[in-house]
Design an enzyme around this catalytic site. Structure first.
Site, PDB file in Angstrom:
ATOM      1  N   ASP A  42     -18.422  30.012  -5.035  1.00 35.29           N
ATOM      2  CA  ASP A  42     -17.171  30.380  -5.707  1.00 35.29           C
ATOM      3  C   ASP A  42     -15.986  29.507  -5.305  1.00 35.29           C
ATOM      4  OD1 ASP A  42     -18.473  32.421  -6.978  1.00 35.29           O
ATOM      5  OD2 ASP A  42     -17.951  33.912  -5.464  1.00 35.29           O
ATOM      6  N   HIS A 245     -16.789   1.673   5.160  1.00 32.08           N
ATOM      7  CA  HIS A 245     -16.420   2.973   4.591  1.00 32.08           C
ATOM      8  C   HIS A 245     -16.738   4.110   5.562  1.00 32.08           C
ATOM      9  CE1 HIS A 245     -16.718   1.115   0.302  1.00 32.08           C
ATOM     10  NE2 HIS A 245     -15.585   0.818   0.907  1.00 32.08           N
ATOM     11  N   ASP A 262      -7.375   3.518   8.114  1.00 31.10           N
ATOM     12  CA  ASP A 262      -7.116   3.195   6.706  1.00 31.10           C
ATOM     13  C   ASP A 262      -6.817   4.521   6.031  1.00 31.10           C
ATOM     14  OD1 ASP A 262      -7.139   2.500   4.031  1.00 31.10           O
ATOM     15  OD2 ASP A 262      -8.926   1.228   4.181  1.00 31.10           O
ATOM     16  N   ASP A 273      -1.937   3.059   0.256  1.00 30.61           N
ATOM     17  CA  ASP A 273      -3.204   2.617   0.857  1.00 30.61           C
ATOM     18  C   ASP A 273      -2.856   1.630   1.967  1.00 30.61           C
ATOM     19  OD1 ASP A 273      -5.792   1.819   1.365  1.00 30.61           O
ATOM     20  OD2 ASP A 273      -6.120   0.878  -0.596  1.00 30.61           O
ATOM     21  N   HIS A 352     -15.331  -8.428   2.153  1.00 26.35           N
ATOM     22  CA  HIS A 352     -14.716  -7.750   0.999  1.00 26.35           C
ATOM     23  C   HIS A 352     -13.588  -8.610   0.438  1.00 26.35           C
ATOM     24  CE1 HIS A 352     -11.204  -6.415   3.388  1.00 26.35           C
ATOM     25  NE2 HIS A 352     -12.042  -6.023   4.331  1.00 26.35           N
ATOM     26  N   HIS A 356      -6.659  -4.951  -4.402  1.00 26.60           N
ATOM     27  CA  HIS A 356      -6.977  -4.296  -5.673  1.00 26.60           C
ATOM     28  C   HIS A 356      -5.683  -3.757  -6.243  1.00 26.60           C
ATOM     29  CE1 HIS A 356      -6.641  -0.576  -3.299  1.00 26.60           C
ATOM     30  NE2 HIS A 356      -7.374  -1.190  -2.398  1.00 26.60           N
ATOM     31  N   HIS A 363      -7.889   2.588  -6.376  1.00 23.55           N
ATOM     32  CA  HIS A 363      -8.344   1.344  -7.016  1.00 23.55           C
ATOM     33  C   HIS A 363      -7.941   1.500  -8.476  1.00 23.55           C
ATOM     34  CE1 HIS A 363     -11.602   0.494  -3.727  1.00 23.55           C
ATOM     35  NE2 HIS A 363     -10.379   0.538  -3.265  1.00 23.55           N
ATOM     36  N   GLU A 386      -5.155  -6.904   1.906  1.00 19.77           N
ATOM     37  CA  GLU A 386      -5.889  -6.271   2.997  1.00 19.77           C
ATOM     38  C   GLU A 386      -7.019  -7.114   3.578  1.00 19.77           C
ATOM     39  OE1 GLU A 386      -8.506  -3.012   1.739  1.00 19.77           O
ATOM     40  OE2 GLU A 386      -7.494  -3.036  -0.203  1.00 19.77           O
ATOM     41  N   TYR A 390     -14.674  -8.445  10.803  1.00 20.98           N
ATOM     42  CA  TYR A 390     -15.597  -7.422  11.313  1.00 20.98           C
ATOM     43  C   TYR A 390     -16.679  -8.122  12.125  1.00 20.98           C
ATOM     44  CZ  TYR A 390     -12.938  -5.339   7.614  1.00 20.98           C
ATOM     45  OH  TYR A 390     -11.883  -4.942   6.829  1.00 20.98           O
ATOM     46  N   ARG A 407      -8.578  -4.635  10.188  1.00 18.52           N
ATOM     47  CA  ARG A 407      -8.060  -4.844   8.829  1.00 18.52           C
ATOM     48  C   ARG A 407      -6.571  -4.528   8.885  1.00 18.52           C
ATOM     49  NH1 ARG A 407     -11.520  -2.290   6.368  1.00 18.52           N
ATOM     50  NH2 ARG A 407     -10.638  -0.231   6.007  1.00 18.52           N
ATOM     51  N   GLU A 409      -3.587  -3.812   6.071  1.00 18.70           N
ATOM     52  CA  GLU A 409      -3.435  -3.591   4.630  1.00 18.70           C
ATOM     53  C   GLU A 409      -2.041  -3.082   4.310  1.00 18.70           C
ATOM     54  OE1 GLU A 409      -6.021  -0.508   2.995  1.00 18.70           O
ATOM     55  OE2 GLU A 409      -5.733  -1.322   0.989  1.00 18.70           O
TER      56      GLU A 409
HETATM   57  N1  GLY Z   1      -8.908   2.596   1.292  1.00 14.00           N
HETATM   58  C1  GLY Z   1      -9.601   1.981   0.243  1.00 14.00           C
HETATM   59  C2  GLY Z   1      -9.315   0.557   0.182  1.00 14.00           C
HETATM   60  O1  GLY Z   1      -8.691   0.014   1.060  1.00 14.00           O
HETATM   61  O2  GLY Z   1      -9.615  -0.083  -0.779  1.00 14.00           O
HETATM   62 MN    MN Z   2      -7.357   1.034   2.379  1.00 13.06          MN
HETATM   63 MN    MN Z   3      -7.225  -0.848  -0.300  1.00  8.06          MN
END
Ligand code: GLY
Ligand code: MN
Ligand code: MN
Length: 442
Positions: A42, A245, A262, A273, A352, A356, A363, A386, A390, A407, A409
């Site tokens: 529920d 992730h 992040d 972000d 990566h 974005h 995104h 960003e 790594y 990272r 960002e």
């Molecule tokens: N937190 C998702 C990204 O950095 O794209």
């Molecule tokens: Mn991010």
């Molecule tokens: Mn991002």
């Protein structure tokens, strides 16, 4: 939810609907909001509207559909739930069509129960239908039933739309360039999120757990009125930062490790972000600092490329160049810069892309290429920058770099000149981060 105006004021949404009608030329657009979703038995997930629907209405309730009739006399019709005393006692306020029409500035509002019947009438003799084919199988089937019902009237002289267009093609281009009201919300979301990162830096100590720091972030988001995190926060100590992730957020933070966070909030539908990476004990070690300064230099080079007229990929190319040279300098890679770039050997440590689009979705909507080429950046576009590095433990990686994941960002707005860094209030230089962690402890 009370009898609020939509967050940007009704005229801002009317202007967006008008632009969409104009872009359609003629025909009918059907844009449903998202359904409520069950989490278990529920219990529901917290409700989140559909981004396209919200962009055009600011209407927060589930079970609602926007219909736009384009052409010489365009009109907007919002289908929504009727008021319902008993359901409102259990689940809370509903606008109901009359109040929805008044508050949200649509031309008409009707009960959602009328949708199927009314669409058969609204689609009659229209040249085209705009919706999001393939986004949801139930909606696809429903739309086909309407079209078949219109076709069934052919002998009475009624014609059905001959063309179906994907309304997202038009909306994605609109959403890519933010209007003034969207930018105001995004600046606020960015400011709240920057404050949350500052708070996290002040809260970190060896022995605390990742989830304790996650709680600090969530507290800061909520106490400023942000409704949600824009995505599940990543709070990753030590080697966890090398999991791109990472979501467990359940490990203890160790003296001598870095912590990568992040996280960004969602405010009135709009995402921030941000990533920051800082030392659990408040001081970057020599190797941590060298890797951090490298990522920071890559980010600065990328941000300098965020200029109107530059291709989408210019910031990524700039970041990759700096990172690749740095990997050679730090002896993480060997060979020449040209070879590293050509063979993309840097991808072992930077796998990566550098950013974005950012907006209602973290995104966000919008194409990255036009006709096979990276599109040009233009004023009003918002994106992330960003870069990262790594460094998992491996025999050919110097031991001092093992398990370093970094990272950095930020969220930026393309302008006519230098880009605006929306998230500039989150400490970033080594000196600023160390000073905040030293002096900012409660
Ligand atoms: N937190 C998702 C990204 O950095 O794209
Ligand atoms: Mn991010
Ligand atoms: Mn991002």
């Amino acid at each position: 939810m009370n009898m609020n105006e939509p967050p940007h004021g009704a005229p801002a949404y009317a202007a967006r609907r008008q632009r969409l009608s104009h872009a359609m030329g003629a025909g009918v657009a059907v844009i449903p909001t998202a359904p409520e979703r069950t989490r278990n038995r529920d219990s529901q997930y917290p409700y989140r509207f559909d981004s396209y629907f919200f962009y055009l209405t600011g209407f927060p309730e589930p079970e609602a559909v926007l219909v736009l009739v384009a052409g010489e006399s365009p009109r907007s019709i919002l289908f929504c739930r009727e008021k319902h005393e008993e359901r409102e006692i259990w689940d809370g306020f509903r606008y109901g069509p009359p109040a929805a029409r008044e508050r949200f500035g649509v031309d008409e509002a009707r009960a959602i129960e009328r949708l199927d019947e009314d669409l058969v009438t609204l689609l009659a003799d229209q040249p085209s239908l705009f919706y999001a084919p393939g986004a949801d199988a139930d909606w696809d089937a429903r739309v086909m039933r309407w079209l078949n019902a219109v076709r069934a009237q052919a002998r009475t002289g009624v014609s059905a739309p001959a063309q179906i267009h994907d309304v997202r093609t038009l909306l994605d281009e609109m959403r890519l360039v933010k209007d003034a009201a969207e930018l105001a919300t995004m600046r606020r979301a960015a400011g709240i999120s920057a404050g949350a990162h500052q708070r996290a830096m002040r809260a970190v100590l060896p022995g605390r757990f990742e989830y304790e720091i996650e709680a600090e972030l969530q507290h800061e988001f909520r106490r400023h009125g942000a409704q949600f995190p824009a995505y599940w926060p990543i709070v990753a100590g030590g080697a966890n930062a090398c999991v791109l992730h990472y979501r467990d957020n359940d490990a203890p933070l160790r003296d001598g490790d870095l912590l990568l966070i992040d996280a960004g909030c969602e405010l009135d539908g709009y995402a921030a972000d941000i990533t920051r990476t800082f030392p659990v004990n408040g001081r970057y070690s020599g190797a941590q600092r060298a890797a951090y300064e490298l990522v920071l230099a890559a980010q600065s080079a990328a941000i300098a490329q965020v200029r109107a007229g530059n291709p989408w990929n210019a910031p990524h190319d700039a970041a990759v160049r700096v990172l690749a040279q740095g990997m050679l300098d730090l002896r993480l890679l060997s060979g020449s810069l040209d070879e590293t770039l050509e063979k993309e050997t840097y991808r072992r440590f930077y796998m990566h892309r550098t950013g974005h689009w950012l907006g209602l979705d973290v995104h966000d909507a919008g194409e990255y290429k036009h006709g096979g080429n990276w599109r040009a950046l233009g004023p009003g576009m918002t994106l992330t920058v960003e870069p990262g590095i790594y460094l998992r433990a491996a025999h050919d990686v110097p031991a001092e770099f093992h398990n370093i994941g970094i990272r950095i960002e930020d969220d930026v707005l393309v302008t006519d000149g230098d880009c605006e860094v929306l998230t500039r209030n989150a400490a970033k230089s080594v000196a600023d981060v160390e000073a905040l962690m030293r002096d900012g402890k409660h």
